[in-house]
Scaffold this motif. Structure first.
Motif, PDB file in Angstrom:
ATOM      1  N   SER A  20       0.815  -1.211   0.000  1.00 30.99           N
ATOM      2  CA  SER A  20       0.000   0.000   0.000  1.00 30.99           C
ATOM      3  C   SER A  20       0.850   1.263   0.000  1.00 30.99           C
ATOM      4  O   SER A  20       0.571   2.214  -0.726  1.00 30.99           O
ATOM      5  N   GLU A 203       0.431  12.186  -1.269  1.00 26.57           N
ATOM      6  CA  GLU A 203      -0.981  11.983  -1.550  1.00 26.57           C
ATOM      7  C   GLU A 203      -1.389  12.682  -2.843  1.00 26.57           C
ATOM      8  O   GLU A 203      -2.191  12.164  -3.622  1.00 26.57           O
ATOM      9  N   LEU A 206      -0.385  10.532  -5.713  1.00 30.40           N
ATOM     10  CA  LEU A 206      -1.333   9.433  -5.911  1.00 30.40           C
ATOM     11  C   LEU A 206      -2.615   9.932  -6.554  1.00 30.40           C
ATOM     12  O   LEU A 206      -3.168   9.288  -7.449  1.00 30.40           O
ATOM     13  N   GLU A 210      -4.107   8.512  -9.946  1.00 28.90           N
ATOM     14  CA  GLU A 210      -5.408   7.850  -9.845  1.00 28.90           C
ATOM     15  C   GLU A 210      -6.411   8.495 -10.790  1.00 28.90           C
ATOM     16  O   GLU A 210      -7.222   7.817 -11.428  1.00 28.90           O
ATOM     17  N   HIS A 311      -5.223   2.037  -1.787  1.00 26.22           N
ATOM     18  CA  HIS A 311      -4.834   3.333  -1.238  1.00 26.22           C
ATOM     19  C   HIS A 311      -5.514   3.647   0.093  1.00 26.22           C
ATOM     20  O   HIS A 311      -4.892   4.231   0.987  1.00 26.22           O
TER      21      HIS A 311
END
Length: 406
Positions: A20, A203, A206, A210, A311
């Motif tokens: 993760s 973050e 990501l 994403e 996530h």
């Protein structure tokens, strides 16, 4: 058979957490890069889209901007509320298309009084609620009063870049888009021990990738928007309102997109202790969403479900997985007498002890290398998730809020 199960737990728990935090970002980067490359190639052959974009660039005319409602729930924000309203009034957006609905959730300071300074401003709808009911209840009330087709959500201590609203709203030109999240930039923390700014940059990485694979999860509560027609009232005790509101849009079959050019700023507390308090409350909201909304796994796209587990779910349950892995390792060492399992268990225990010690030293002002401070922050973050899961399981939480530095 028992030994096999214990071995799976002992190794699988650690692997899941490493995946993760470390392997998933790498896999996401690769898949996102490939996906974007294929989109770029496909775009070359989509003549109609290419022609439309060239026409827009050549025209250079101002679009017909839709009416927008900005919704803010505030609690004890006397320090920020005046400057926040002034920030909204200074945005580069047609004045006749913009209205801000601001609710004071039973504030015990001068927030409601200061909001009344703007009673003559037609773009500001100030609603000083006397009872402190919680952010979710205030948001439900505020959105119910809106008629604008686009609703933008933000916070009282956040400040929009002047052109952020146009950049956010422009993404709704695509009828498939149901929600847009902007970028939050954290300020401050020049000398404190809180590594939230560094963690937040990860973050953002990501979130960017994403979004590339159509798997954006939730929204930045400081700056995001949805179509008013897709709004679903949220339960009064909802804590992570931004995540739930955005994921409801995704579960309804509509796209969530990320627009980093639409950015806002917000301070971050310097001390990790303040951040832990905030993370415990957010953690309770995370477990709320996990239990109450299984549709975020079953009614979203395969990419979104994959990202949600990788996530979010694995992060929220990371401390539980690590504790199970440690317990299984100890049990295997005791049962088999294996020095390998004993060393494996000892290594885990020493790593957690070292991270805890780093957290304690950092909290006491001891200067530590950045990597050590990051390890301490991750330990504190997982401790917060552990406490949050206990409080959620025992019902020790409420929808009303207490203020923190962020």
């Amino acid at each position: 058979m028992v030994e096999l199960l214990l071995a799976i737990v002992a190794i699988g728990g650690v692997v899941a957490v490493v995946y993760s935090y470390a392997l998933y970002p790498l896999a996401l980067f690769v898949v996102g890069a490939i996906s974007q490359g294929l989109r770029d190639v496909a775009f070359v052959f989509r003549k109609s889209e290419r022609r439309l974009e060239m026409q827009r660039s050549a025209a250079g005319t101002e679009p017909d901007w839709p009416p927008v409602a900005i919704v803010i729930s505030a609690y004890n924000e006397e320090r920020h509320i005046v400057s926040r309203i002034e920030n909204l009034l200074a945005l580069d957006y047609p004045a006749d298309r913009l209205r801000a609905y601001i609710g004071s959730d039973g504030s015990r300071d001068r927030t409601a009084e200061l909001m009344r300074r703007f009673e003559g401003e037609v773009r500001i709808v100030a609603l000083p609620f006397e009872q402190n009911r919680g952010k979710a209840s205030v948001l439900n009330d505020l959105v119910s009063r809106t008629t604008e087709p686009i609703v933008v959500f933000s916070d009282a201590n956040t400040y929009f870049e002047r052109g952020a609203l146009k950049k956010l709203v422009s993404r709704f030109d695509d009828p498939k888009v149901g929600g847009v999240t902007g970028e939050l930039r954290l300020l401050g923390n020049a000398g404190g021990d809180n590594q939230d700014s560094l963690y937040w940059r990860i973050e953002q990485f990501l979130k960017f990738f994403e979004a590339r694979i159509g798997a954006l999860l939730g929204a930045n509560g400081a700056i995001y928007a949805i179509r008013r027609a897709l709004w679903q009232p949220i339960r009064p005790d909802t804590i992570c309102d931004d995540f739930v509101i955005a994921m409801n849009v995704s579960a309804g079959g509509h796209r969530l997109v990320y627009e980093p050019k639409a950015w806002a700023e917000e301070d971050t507390p310097e001390e990790i202790g303040e951040e832990v308090k905030r993370r415990i409350r957010i953690g309770i909201g995370n477990f709320q969403a996990l239990v109450r909304h299984p549709q975020y796994l079953t009614r979203t796209s395969a990419a979104t479900a994959f990202a949600y587990v990788s996530h979010k779910v694995l992060r929220w349950t990371a401390p539980h997985l690590l504790l199970l892995a440690l317990a299984a390792s100890v049990a295997l060492a005791a049962q088999t007498g294996s020095s390998g399992w004993a060393l494996y268990a000892l290594g885990q225990a020493l790593a957690y002890l070292a991270a805890w010690a780093g957290w304690q030293m950092s909290s006491r002002g001891v200067k530590l290398p950045t990597l050590v401070k990051l390890a301490a922050f991750l330990f504190a973050l997982n401790w917060a998730f552990l406490v949050a899961s206990w409080r959620y399981a025992t019902g020790r939480y409420a929808g009303s809020w207490g203020r923190t530095s962020r």
